[in-house]
Scaffold this motif. Structure first.
Motif, PDB file in Angstrom:
ATOM      1  N   THR A   1       0.827  -1.213   0.000  1.00  0.00           N
ATOM      2  CA  THR A   1       0.000   0.000   0.000  1.00  0.00           C
ATOM      3  C   THR A   1       0.857   1.257   0.000  1.00  0.00           C
ATOM      4  OG1 THR A   1      -1.691  -1.215   1.226  1.00  0.00           O
ATOM      5  CG2 THR A   1      -1.882   1.187   1.182  1.00  0.00           C
ATOM      6  N   ASP A   2       1.988   1.241   0.766  1.00  0.00           N
ATOM      7  CA  ASP A   2       2.861   2.416   0.833  1.00  0.00           C
ATOM      8  C   ASP A   2       3.415   2.764  -0.540  1.00  0.00           C
ATOM      9  OD1 ASP A   2       4.293   1.601   4.081  1.00  0.00           O
ATOM     10  OD2 ASP A   2       2.439   2.598   3.525  1.00  0.00           O
ATOM     11  N   ASN A   3       3.780   1.733  -1.327  1.00  0.00           N
ATOM     12  CA  ASN A   3       4.315   1.977  -2.673  1.00  0.00           C
ATOM     13  C   ASN A   3       3.247   2.510  -3.620  1.00  0.00           C
ATOM     14  OD1 ASN A   3       6.839   1.129  -1.873  1.00  0.00           O
ATOM     15  ND2 ASN A   3       6.569  -0.967  -2.566  1.00  0.00           N
ATOM     16  N   ILE A   4       2.017   2.003  -3.481  1.00  0.00           N
ATOM     17  CA  ILE A   4       0.908   2.496  -4.320  1.00  0.00           C
ATOM     18  C   ILE A   4       0.638   3.966  -4.011  1.00  0.00           C
ATOM     19  CG2 ILE A   4      -1.555   2.244  -4.809  1.00  0.00           C
ATOM     20  CD1 ILE A   4      -1.225  -0.762  -4.178  1.00  0.00           C
ATOM     21  N   LEU A   5       0.617   4.302  -2.724  1.00  0.00           N
ATOM     22  CA  LEU A   5       0.392   5.690  -2.327  1.00  0.00           C
ATOM     23  C   LEU A   5       1.513   6.597  -2.842  1.00  0.00           C
ATOM     24  CD1 LEU A   5      -0.788   5.109   1.352  1.00  0.00           C
ATOM     25  CD2 LEU A   5      -2.186   5.965  -0.519  1.00  0.00           C
ATOM     26  N   LYS A   6       2.759   6.108  -2.776  1.00  0.00           N
ATOM     27  CA  LYS A   6       3.889   6.919  -3.225  1.00  0.00           C
ATOM     28  C   LYS A   6       3.828   7.150  -4.734  1.00  0.00           C
ATOM     29  CE  LYS A   6       8.908   7.348  -2.944  1.00  0.00           C
ATOM     30  NZ  LYS A   6      10.167   6.782  -2.412  1.00  0.00           N
ATOM     31  N   ARG A   7       3.481   6.086  -5.487  1.00  0.00           N
ATOM     32  CA  ARG A   7       3.365   6.235  -6.950  1.00  0.00           C
ATOM     33  C   ARG A   7       2.304   7.279  -7.297  1.00  0.00           C
ATOM     34  NH1 ARG A   7       0.508   1.539 -10.098  1.00  0.00           N
ATOM     35  NH2 ARG A   7      -1.127   2.474  -8.836  1.00  0.00           N
ATOM     36  N   ASN A   8       1.136   7.196  -6.647  1.00  0.00           N
ATOM     37  CA  ASN A   8       0.064   8.170  -6.905  1.00  0.00           C
ATOM     38  C   ASN A   8       0.497   9.582  -6.538  1.00  0.00           C
ATOM     39  OD1 ASN A   8      -1.516   6.082  -7.785  1.00  0.00           O
ATOM     40  ND2 ASN A   8      -2.706   5.899  -5.909  1.00  0.00           N
ATOM     41  N   ARG A   9       1.235   9.714  -5.421  1.00  0.00           N
ATOM     42  CA  ARG A   9       1.695  11.037  -4.997  1.00  0.00           C
ATOM     43  C   ARG A   9       2.665  11.626  -6.021  1.00  0.00           C
ATOM     44  NH1 ARG A   9       6.171  12.536  -2.769  1.00  0.00           N
ATOM     45  NH2 ARG A   9       6.795  10.442  -2.123  1.00  0.00           N
ATOM     46  N   ILE A  10       3.584  10.783  -6.540  1.00  0.00           N
ATOM     47  CA  ILE A  10       4.545  11.275  -7.539  1.00  0.00           C
ATOM     48  C   ILE A  10       3.816  11.692  -8.815  1.00  0.00           C
ATOM     49  CG2 ILE A  10       6.515  10.623  -8.978  1.00  0.00           C
ATOM     50  CD1 ILE A  10       7.383   8.760  -6.705  1.00  0.00           C
ATOM     51  N   TYR A  11       2.824  10.894  -9.235  1.00  0.00           N
ATOM     52  CA  TYR A  11       2.021  11.266 -10.407  1.00  0.00           C
ATOM     53  C   TYR A  11       1.320  12.606 -10.173  1.00  0.00           C
ATOM     54  CZ  TYR A  11       2.219   7.288 -13.639  1.00  0.00           C
ATOM     55  OH  TYR A  11       2.613   6.374 -14.570  1.00  0.00           O
ATOM     56  N   ALA A  12       0.768  12.779  -8.979  1.00  0.00           N
ATOM     57  CA  ALA A  12       0.068  14.028  -8.662  1.00  0.00           C
ATOM     58  C   ALA A  12       1.025  15.214  -8.727  1.00  0.00           C
ATOM     59  CB  ALA A  12      -0.568  13.929  -7.276  1.00  0.00           C
ATOM     60  N   ASP A  13       2.247  15.036  -8.169  1.00  0.00           N
ATOM     61  CA  ASP A  13       3.249  16.111  -8.214  1.00  0.00           C
ATOM     62  C   ASP A  13       3.653  16.424  -9.653  1.00  0.00           C
ATOM     63  OD1 ASP A  13       5.069  15.169  -5.187  1.00  0.00           O
ATOM     64  OD2 ASP A  13       3.206  16.277  -5.507  1.00  0.00           O
ATOM     65  N   TYR A  14       3.796  15.337 -10.471  1.00  0.00           N
ATOM     66  CA  TYR A  14       4.211  15.530 -11.863  1.00  0.00           C
ATOM     67  C   TYR A  14       3.146  16.339 -12.620  1.00  0.00           C
ATOM     68  CZ  TYR A  14       4.545  14.405 -16.812  1.00  0.00           C
ATOM     69  OH  TYR A  14       4.585  14.494 -18.165  1.00  0.00           O
ATOM     70  N   TYR A  15       1.874  15.918 -12.506  1.00  0.00           N
ATOM     71  CA  TYR A  15       0.810  16.625 -13.234  1.00  0.00           C
ATOM     72  C   TYR A  15       0.638  18.044 -12.720  1.00  0.00           C
ATOM     73  CZ  TYR A  15      -0.592  12.383 -15.682  1.00  0.00           C
ATOM     74  OH  TYR A  15      -0.613  11.292 -16.488  1.00  0.00           O
ATOM     75  N   TYR A  16       0.865  18.260 -11.427  1.00  0.00           N
ATOM     76  CA  TYR A  16       0.765  19.606 -10.868  1.00  0.00           C
ATOM     77  C   TYR A  16       1.854  20.502 -11.451  1.00  0.00           C
ATOM     78  CZ  TYR A  16       0.461  23.408  -7.495  1.00  0.00           C
ATOM     79  OH  TYR A  16       0.341  24.639  -6.916  1.00  0.00           O
ATOM     80  N   LYS A  17       3.078  19.975 -11.524  1.00  0.00           N
ATOM     81  CA  LYS A  17       4.191  20.771 -12.054  1.00  0.00           C
ATOM     82  C   LYS A  17       4.020  21.064 -13.538  1.00  0.00           C
ATOM     83  CE  LYS A  17       7.976  19.837  -8.858  1.00  0.00           C
ATOM     84  NZ  LYS A  17       9.409  19.529  -8.767  1.00  0.00           N
ATOM     85  N   THR A  18       3.386  20.113 -14.264  1.00  0.00           N
ATOM     86  CA  THR A  18       3.202  20.319 -15.708  1.00  0.00           C
ATOM     87  C   THR A  18       1.902  21.059 -16.032  1.00  0.00           C
ATOM     88  OG1 THR A  18       2.224  18.111 -15.876  1.00  0.00           O
ATOM     89  CG2 THR A  18       4.591  18.317 -16.320  1.00  0.00           C
ATOM     90  N   GLY A  19       1.158  21.473 -15.000  1.00  0.00           N
ATOM     91  CA  GLY A  19      -0.036  22.277 -15.205  1.00  0.00           C
ATOM     92  C   GLY A  19      -1.304  21.496 -15.468  1.00  0.00           C
ATOM     93  N   ASP A  20      -1.222  20.147 -15.388  1.00  0.00           N
ATOM     94  CA  ASP A  20      -2.418  19.332 -15.614  1.00  0.00           C
ATOM     95  C   ASP A  20      -3.093  19.107 -14.254  1.00  0.00           C
ATOM     96  OD1 ASP A  20      -3.042  16.212 -17.431  1.00  0.00           O
ATOM     97  OD2 ASP A  20      -4.362  17.537 -16.322  1.00  0.00           O
ATOM     98  N   PHE A  21      -3.834  20.119 -13.784  1.00  0.00           N
ATOM     99  CA  PHE A  21      -4.364  20.064 -12.436  1.00  0.00           C
ATOM    100  C   PHE A  21      -5.490  19.043 -12.295  1.00  0.00           C
ATOM    101  CE2 PHE A  21      -1.702  23.396 -11.337  1.00  0.00           C
ATOM    102  CZ  PHE A  21      -1.803  24.443 -12.261  1.00  0.00           C
TER     103      PHE A  21
END
Length: 656
Positions: A327-347
């Motif tokens: 579960t910790d790895n799944i949460l981390k993957r989702n968090r990294i995706y969220a950070d990536y889309y936030y930085k690229t403007g895909d809110f």
């Protein structure tokens, strides 16, 4: 003096060169060996099993799925000839392959079928099957079962003591795990056991890293790295292929842990070379096997490149066929995706991944605390029980010692010395007795505290569900009052439908606080209660309709039971309102629900009414009931399917 220095330099250079050549030759031969063909060329299941479990890099040329297909053929052949020994050997190989693929439930199912026939197994097979079950229970977080397996291992003589430090670490008790590990393992290590010392330092470093003591953890990892390099470069001792392969995999894990420490210290550029090297080593020497370390290192690399604004590299690692199980790895993957889309403007996508994590955390928070406390209580209780047994053994040893002393005193025939030793023995027994009473009292107090805490938490959770049910009933009552004050027929029907939906949800919470198990709902009784509730709303219809419910033994958690209840509420209400306009007593409704652990569930609803109208597809876009059912089906990660039958209509879907 200069000659001596030059000679030493030449000797060191030659030794290093020789070891590098050996390592390179071994690596090439390991990659070129066709273990899959060698396995097939062997004559029987016993030889194949021995070869499989003693070949560390067996998936070097063929994937585990190729091995699995071949083993299934051999197993079918053995079953036809009723060769029980070969059947067990091939089942054991199957269980190990599924474990290597990360399919722990399937591996455990096969292992348990072999374990049920333990008396017929030889010692090596027993040890292999117990180690497999131990690993599967650990990965599935079934720690109480893991403790039972370790007790069996001790009883069969495979382990002297039952250790719990890894279970404490899995439950987040890293300091406790580290203390127990240091107590248990340090005394068993020999000075020249470089591999053992490397594992020891890496494990302590991992506990410190997880406990956020990163600088101290880094020092242990670096020490472990030095020790494993000495082990791998030591050409004076003969090593088996398995020992060398295990050493290289451990080297990759240690290097990855160093990289993860640098990530925790926000030293992203420093971390990247360690993480990439670790991935390469683990992929090479642990080929085709599932590895949590490989997933964690890949996620750490994606995080590093994202922090350094290298989005292309970050997405390369995120899309690297990751299949996290923890579960910790799944949460981390989702968090990294969220950070990536936030930085690229895909809110929009960033918000979607954050919502996924919130949903996962909500699901975990609903049960995790209670389950974790139960698991921790089980481990602590068993740990205390083992301590008590150890005290009893020590007491027995003390008694034996006293008897030996008394016998020696009798031989010497010195009354004075005999008296002194008798007094010492008596004092020792009194001390042991008093200490035993104190420990028993402490155990009883801790057990009382833990049991009271669990009872209090269960009571609070039941009270919460009770209050939620009462609040929903209040909403239903408010809707009833509004119905009485409303003259519009359409408004009254809408309010009645709303009231029916609220009742369906309230019934869920009522069933929960009435159950002993607060985590699941027994669906047969829930559906029966729901039907009775709907019949009370539609007094004109419903009582002349034969309703068959087939959901015996099916239990669902609240996250799935609420969508099911609302879908069923809509379907039954529609049948009562529209399917049987004549109300001639021949109406039939059939509700079927099945869910087997580890497999897809199935839901089916049929009635023999007048069926759907010709323009049902057009109405689906405007009907609130149909749109609601489709959205509820989406919550269950499925799609509601409709079939028009010769008599009536059929709704159905599969769900996870």
């Amino acid at each position: 003096m200069k000659k001596i220095v030059v000679l030493r330099f030449i000797c060191v250079f030659l030794i290093c060169t020789f070891s590098c050549v050996l390592v390179a030759q071994d690596s090439l031969s390991s990659q070129d060996e066709d273990y899959y063909k060698q396995f097939q060329d062997l004559e029987n299941g016993e030889l194949r099993s021995f070869f499989f479990f003693n070949t560390p890099n067996r998936y070097n040329q063929n994937s585990p799925y190729d091995w699995l297909d071949t083993v299934k053929v051999y197993l079918n052949s053995s079953e036809k000839t009723k060769d029980s020994t070969s059947i067990r050997n091939y089942q054991l190989i199957q269980a190990q392959i599924y474990y290597d693929l990360g399919n722990y439930e399937k591996s455990l199912a096969i292992s348990r079928s072999v374990y049920d026939d333990m008396d017929a197994l030889d010692k090596d097979v027993k040890q292999t099957i117990l180690e497999l079950m131990d690993g599967n229970y650990a990965m599935l977080q079934l720690y109480d079962k893991q403790i039972e397996i370790r007790r069996v291992k001790r009883e069969l003589g495979f382990n002297e003591n039952v250790a719990y430090y890894d279970i404490y670490a899995s439950l987040g008790q890293y300091r406790k795990a580290m203390r127990d590990y240091m107590t248990e393992e340090k005394k068993e290590l020999k000075d020249d056991d470089y591999y053992g010392h490397a594992i020891y330092n890496n494990t302590i470093g991992d506990y410190l890293r997880l406990d956020k003591s990163t600088p101290t953890a880094l020092s242990y990892f670096k020490k472990a790295e030095g020790l494993i390099k000495v082990f791998l470069s030591d050409v004076t001792n003969q090593r088996t292929d398995k020992e060398i392969a295990d050493g290289r995999v451990l080297n990759g894990i240690i290097i990855g842990n160093i990289g993860k420490c640098h990530v925790q210290l926000n030293e992203y550029e420093k971390a990247i070379p360690f993480l990439e090297e670790s991935r390469d080593i683990i992929k090479k020497y642990n080929k085709s096997k599932f590895s949590s370390d490989l997933i964690e290192n890949t996620l750490a690399l994606a995080e590093c490149y994202l922090k350094l604004d290298n989005y292309e590299k970050a997405t390369d690692y995120l899309s690297n066929d990751l299949n996290p199980i923890k579960t910790d790895n799944i949460l981390k993957r989702n968090r990294i995706y969220a950070d990536y889309y936030y930085k690229t403007g895909d809110f929009k996508n960033s918000t979607a991944y954050l919502k996924k994590n919130i949903k996962i955390r909500d699901s975990i928070d609903a049960q995790a605390s209670n389950i974790k406390n139960q698991q921790l209580t089980s481990v602590v209780t068993q740990d205390l029980e083992d301590s008590r047994k150890m005290m009893e053994r020590q007491k027995a040893q003390l008694e034996e010692s006293r008897k030996d002393i008394k016998a020696r005193d009798d031989k010497i025939s010195l009354v004075f010395i005999s008296l002194i030793f008798t007094l010492m023995g008596f004092a020792g027994l009194v001390y042991a007795y008093l200490k035993s009473i104190k420990n028993q009292r402490l155990i009883a107090e801790q057990k009382f505290i833990i049991e009271n805490a669990l009872v209090e938490k269960d009571s609070l959770l039941k009270e919460i569900h009770h209050r939620v049910k009462n609040n929903l009933q209040m909403v239903s009552s408010l809707l009833s009052l509004q119905t009485k004050n409303t003259r519009s027929k359409a408004a009254i029907e809408a309010l009645e439908e709303g009231k029916s939906r609220v009742k369906a949800m309230a019934l869920i919470h009522q069933k929960l606080y009435q159950n002993d198990d607060l985590s699941v709902i027994e669906m047969q009784s829930y559906i029966e209660s729901l039907i009775n509730s709907i019949q009370s709303v539609y007094k004109k219809g419903g009582h002349n309709i034969t309703i068959t419910i087939d959901a015996e033994g099916v239990e669902l958690d609240i996250d799935r039971a609420i969508p099911f209840g609302l879908i069923l509420n809509e379907l039954v209400s529609n049948s009562f309102k529209y399917a049987f306009p004549q109300d001639d007593g021949n109406g039939k409704i059939y509700i079927h629900l099945r869910k087997i652990a580890g497999q897809e569930g199935f839901f089916e609803y049929t009635d023999n009414g007048i069926g759907l109208p010709e323009d049902s597809e057009e109405r689906a876009n405007s009907s609130m009931g149909i749109r609601l059912m489709n959205r509820l089906a989406n919550q269950l990660q499925t799609t509601l399917k409709t079939d028009k039958t010769t008599e009536g209509v059929r709704f159905w879907f599969n769900f996870k």
